[in-house]
Scaffold this motif. Structure first.
Motif, PDB file in Angstrom:
ATOM      1  N   ASP A   1       8.827  61.494  63.281  1.00  0.00           N
ATOM      2  CA  ASP A   1       7.688  61.317  62.379  1.00  0.00           C
ATOM      3  C   ASP A   1       7.148  62.627  61.821  1.00  0.00           C
ATOM      4  OD1 ASP A   1       6.630  62.387  64.666  1.00  0.00           O
ATOM      5  OD2 ASP A   1       5.128  60.825  64.999  1.00  0.00           O
ATOM      6  N   ASP A   2       7.868  63.722  62.051  1.00  0.00           N
ATOM      7  CA  ASP A   2       7.408  65.039  61.606  1.00  0.00           C
ATOM      8  C   ASP A   2       8.204  65.453  60.364  1.00  0.00           C
ATOM      9  OD1 ASP A   2       6.139  67.449  61.488  1.00  0.00           O
ATOM     10  OD2 ASP A   2       6.700  68.101  63.504  1.00  0.00           O
ATOM     11  N   PRO A   3       7.544  65.598  59.201  1.00  0.00           N
ATOM     12  CA  PRO A   3       8.264  65.860  57.943  1.00  0.00           C
ATOM     13  C   PRO A   3       8.665  67.318  57.768  1.00  0.00           C
ATOM     14  CG  PRO A   3       5.925  65.745  57.507  1.00  0.00           C
ATOM     15  CD  PRO A   3       6.086  65.456  58.983  1.00  0.00           C
ATOM     16  N   ILE A   4       9.464  67.825  58.702  1.00  0.00           N
ATOM     17  CA  ILE A   4       9.927  69.216  58.616  1.00  0.00           C
ATOM     18  C   ILE A   4      11.229  69.266  57.827  1.00  0.00           C
ATOM     19  CG2 ILE A   4      10.814  71.171  59.945  1.00  0.00           C
ATOM     20  CD1 ILE A   4       8.931  70.406  62.189  1.00  0.00           C
ATOM     21  N   ASP A   5      11.304  70.234  56.922  1.00  0.00           N
ATOM     22  CA  ASP A   5      12.542  70.481  56.176  1.00  0.00           C
ATOM     23  C   ASP A   5      13.069  71.851  56.571  1.00  0.00           C
ATOM     24  OD1 ASP A   5      14.592  70.060  54.240  1.00  0.00           O
ATOM     25  OD2 ASP A   5      13.516  71.407  52.880  1.00  0.00           O
ATOM     26  N   PHE A   6      14.363  71.988  56.612  1.00  0.00           N
ATOM     27  CA  PHE A   6      14.953  73.280  56.960  1.00  0.00           C
ATOM     28  C   PHE A   6      16.118  73.595  56.042  1.00  0.00           C
ATOM     29  CE2 PHE A   6      18.483  75.325  59.402  1.00  0.00           C
ATOM     30  CZ  PHE A   6      17.997  76.625  59.312  1.00  0.00           C
ATOM     31  N   GLN A   7      15.918  74.653  55.254  1.00  0.00           N
ATOM     32  CA  GLN A   7      16.996  75.215  54.465  1.00  0.00           C
ATOM     33  C   GLN A   7      17.163  76.709  54.767  1.00  0.00           C
ATOM     34  OE1 GLN A   7      19.033  73.325  52.687  1.00  0.00           O
ATOM     35  NE2 GLN A   7      17.779  71.540  53.232  1.00  0.00           N
ATOM     36  N   ARG A   8      16.065  77.351  55.184  1.00  0.00           N
ATOM     37  CA  ARG A   8      16.089  78.772  55.537  1.00  0.00           C
ATOM     38  C   ARG A   8      15.068  79.013  56.646  1.00  0.00           C
ATOM     39  NH1 ARG A   8      13.228  77.870  51.037  1.00  0.00           N
ATOM     40  NH2 ARG A   8      11.223  78.915  50.814  1.00  0.00           N
ATOM     41  N   LEU A   9      15.269  80.090  57.401  1.00  0.00           N
ATOM     42  CA  LEU A   9      14.441  80.354  58.576  1.00  0.00           C
ATOM     43  C   LEU A   9      12.971  80.545  58.238  1.00  0.00           C
ATOM     44  CD1 LEU A   9      16.657  82.738  60.754  1.00  0.00           C
ATOM     45  CD2 LEU A   9      16.002  80.381  61.260  1.00  0.00           C
ATOM     46  N   GLU A  10      12.675  81.089  57.072  1.00  0.00           N
ATOM     47  CA  GLU A  10      11.278  81.333  56.703  1.00  0.00           C
ATOM     48  C   GLU A  10      10.453  80.055  56.721  1.00  0.00           C
ATOM     49  OE1 GLU A  10      13.902  82.449  55.113  1.00  0.00           O
ATOM     50  OE2 GLU A  10      13.756  84.640  55.354  1.00  0.00           O
ATOM     51  N   GLN A  11      11.087  78.925  56.501  1.00  0.00           N
ATOM     52  CA  GLN A  11      10.363  77.641  56.511  1.00  0.00           C
ATOM     53  C   GLN A  11       9.885  77.266  57.916  1.00  0.00           C
ATOM     54  OE1 GLN A  11      13.845  75.740  54.349  1.00  0.00           O
ATOM     55  NE2 GLN A  11      12.160  74.532  53.538  1.00  0.00           N
ATOM     56  N   LEU A  12      10.411  77.900  58.935  1.00  0.00           N
ATOM     57  CA  LEU A  12      10.102  77.522  60.319  1.00  0.00           C
ATOM     58  C   LEU A  12       9.060  78.421  60.982  1.00  0.00           C
ATOM     59  CD1 LEU A  12      13.762  76.873  61.571  1.00  0.00           C
ATOM     60  CD2 LEU A  12      12.228  75.297  60.380  1.00  0.00           C
ATOM     61  N   HIS A  13       8.570  79.416  60.282  1.00  0.00           N
ATOM     62  CA  HIS A  13       7.681  80.399  60.896  1.00  0.00           C
ATOM     63  C   HIS A  13       6.385  79.803  61.438  1.00  0.00           C
ATOM     64  CE1 HIS A  13       9.679  84.070  58.738  1.00  0.00           C
ATOM     65  NE2 HIS A  13      10.397  83.605  59.741  1.00  0.00           N
ATOM     66  N   ASP A  14       5.949  78.687  60.894  1.00  0.00           N
ATOM     67  CA  ASP A  14       4.676  78.098  61.325  1.00  0.00           C
ATOM     68  C   ASP A  14       4.815  77.137  62.495  1.00  0.00           C
ATOM     69  OD1 ASP A  14       3.324  79.476  59.339  1.00  0.00           O
ATOM     70  OD2 ASP A  14       3.509  77.844  57.879  1.00  0.00           O
ATOM     71  N   TYR A  15       6.040  76.931  62.982  1.00  0.00           N
ATOM     72  CA  TYR A  15       6.267  75.892  63.980  1.00  0.00           C
ATOM     73  C   TYR A  15       6.616  76.474  65.354  1.00  0.00           C
ATOM     74  CZ  TYR A  15       7.014  73.319  59.603  1.00  0.00           C
ATOM     75  OH  TYR A  15       6.887  72.784  58.340  1.00  0.00           O
ATOM     76  N   PRO A  16       5.933  76.061  66.420  1.00  0.00           N
ATOM     77  CA  PRO A  16       6.380  76.438  67.774  1.00  0.00           C
ATOM     78  C   PRO A  16       7.746  75.812  68.060  1.00  0.00           C
ATOM     79  CG  PRO A  16       4.128  75.591  67.796  1.00  0.00           C
ATOM     80  CD  PRO A  16       4.691  75.267  66.443  1.00  0.00           C
ATOM     81  N   ILE A  17       8.676  76.632  68.545  1.00  0.00           N
ATOM     82  CA  ILE A  17      10.053  76.189  68.781  1.00  0.00           C
ATOM     83  C   ILE A  17      10.416  76.458  70.237  1.00  0.00           C
ATOM     84  CG2 ILE A  17      12.462  76.414  68.083  1.00  0.00           C
ATOM     85  CD1 ILE A  17      11.435  77.684  65.462  1.00  0.00           C
TER      86      ILE A  17
ATOM     87  N   THR B   1      11.481  87.936  64.298  1.00  0.00           N
ATOM     88  CA  THR B   1      10.297  88.107  65.150  1.00  0.00           C
ATOM     89  C   THR B   1       9.105  87.268  64.695  1.00  0.00           C
ATOM     90  OG1 THR B   1       9.608  90.032  63.844  1.00  0.00           O
ATOM     91  CG2 THR B   1      10.990  90.444  65.788  1.00  0.00           C
ATOM     92  N   GLN B   2       9.207  86.635  63.529  1.00  0.00           N
ATOM     93  CA  GLN B   2       8.106  85.807  63.048  1.00  0.00           C
ATOM     94  C   GLN B   2       8.201  84.362  63.529  1.00  0.00           C
ATOM     95  OE1 GLN B   2       6.642  86.572  58.933  1.00  0.00           O
ATOM     96  NE2 GLN B   2       8.444  87.896  58.755  1.00  0.00           N
ATOM     97  N   LEU B   3       9.326  83.994  64.117  1.00  0.00           N
ATOM     98  CA  LEU B   3       9.462  82.657  64.682  1.00  0.00           C
ATOM     99  C   LEU B   3       8.638  82.546  65.955  1.00  0.00           C
ATOM    100  CD1 LEU B   3      13.309  82.138  64.235  1.00  0.00           C
ATOM    101  CD2 LEU B   3      11.502  80.906  63.010  1.00  0.00           C
TER     102      LEU B   3
END
Length: 245
Positions: A114-130, A146-148
């Motif tokens: 139910d989480d509308p996350i899209d991934f095409q490049r790493l910069e899109q993931l910087h706001d998400y705890p992984i 280092t921004q992940l």
């Protein structure tokens, strides 16, 4: 030359001709099914391939399963001879010598359905705890970003349960490994998550032979040679089928 002396000389020649057989290699890996796991057939697919290739190269072996950080530390200090399942990482070259590729892993990100996350490049993931497994190398770009917001955990089971519980937004793992573990999770966890379509990376799998072993180059050369022969004679493919690949 007397018969007894000839026998002694012949025995000495035979010993010199078979140096590899005198060494029993200590293999190590963490629990990473279906590739490495002491509860699986022959220790899992990767363990089976590695021990078979080493045996063909003349090396007996024994397998021990320990947490990943301990496996790397043990190869670094010479307690173990061979990590069975290592992805290439420059820092690890200070611990051991890598073989050539013998398997290929496809790493994929996993999110809640139910989480509308899209991934095409790493910069899109910087706001998400992984959630990431402590000590793992996933890809050069991912590991070096280092921004992940990386949240270290002990294993993938912990990571995916944190994901289902909404404590993190993403985790990642080799696709075959993730499917193996998810098939054993409760429907609540299994049905709550899904793979993102775009893979993060494809990583070649290698053995890592301790630099503390004086024969590390010879071991790697023998392993690479026998893997090539196994692929040519069909025995590699038979092991893949045996383990359901």
């Amino acid at each position: 030359m007397p018969r007894f002396s000839r026998a002694v000389a012949l025995f000495g020649v035979l010993l010199l001709a078979m140096p590899a057989l005198a060494q029993r290699l200590r293999l190590v890996a963490d629990a990473w099914p279906p590739f490495t796991d002491a509860t699986l057939i022959n220790g899992g697919l990767a363990t089976d391939i590695v021990s078979t290739a080493l045996a063909r190269a003349g090396y007996a072996s024994e397998f021990e399963q320990v947490p990943w950080a301990r496996a790397l530390m043990g190869v670094g200090d010479g307690r173990y001879d061979v990590v069975v399942n290592a992805w290439y990482d420059e820092a690890r070259t200070h611990l051991g010598q890598f073989s050539g590729e013998y398997l290929l892993n496809r790493v994929r990100l996993i999110k809640r359905r139910d989480d509308p996350i899209d991934f095409q490049r790493l910069e899109q993931l910087h706001d998400y705890p992984i959630a990431v497994v402590r000590g793992y190398a996933y890809s050069a770009a991912f590991d070096g970003d280092t921004q992940l917001q990386k949240v270290p955990v002990h294993n993938f089971v912990m990571a995916v349960r944190m994901l289902a519980a909404q404590r993190v937004r993403l985790t990642l793992e080799d696709e075959y490994v993730a499917r193996y573990y998810l098939s054993r999770e409760s429907p609540r966890v299994r049905n709550a998550v899904e793979f993102l379509p775009k893979p993060l990376s494809e990583n070649s799998l290698h053995i890592l032979v301790s630099l503390k072993n004086p024969e590390h180059a010879q071991i790697v050369a023998g392993f690479d040679r026998e893997i090539a022969k196994m692929k040519a004679d069909g025995s590699y493919e038979r092991l893949m089928r045996l383990h359901g690949m």
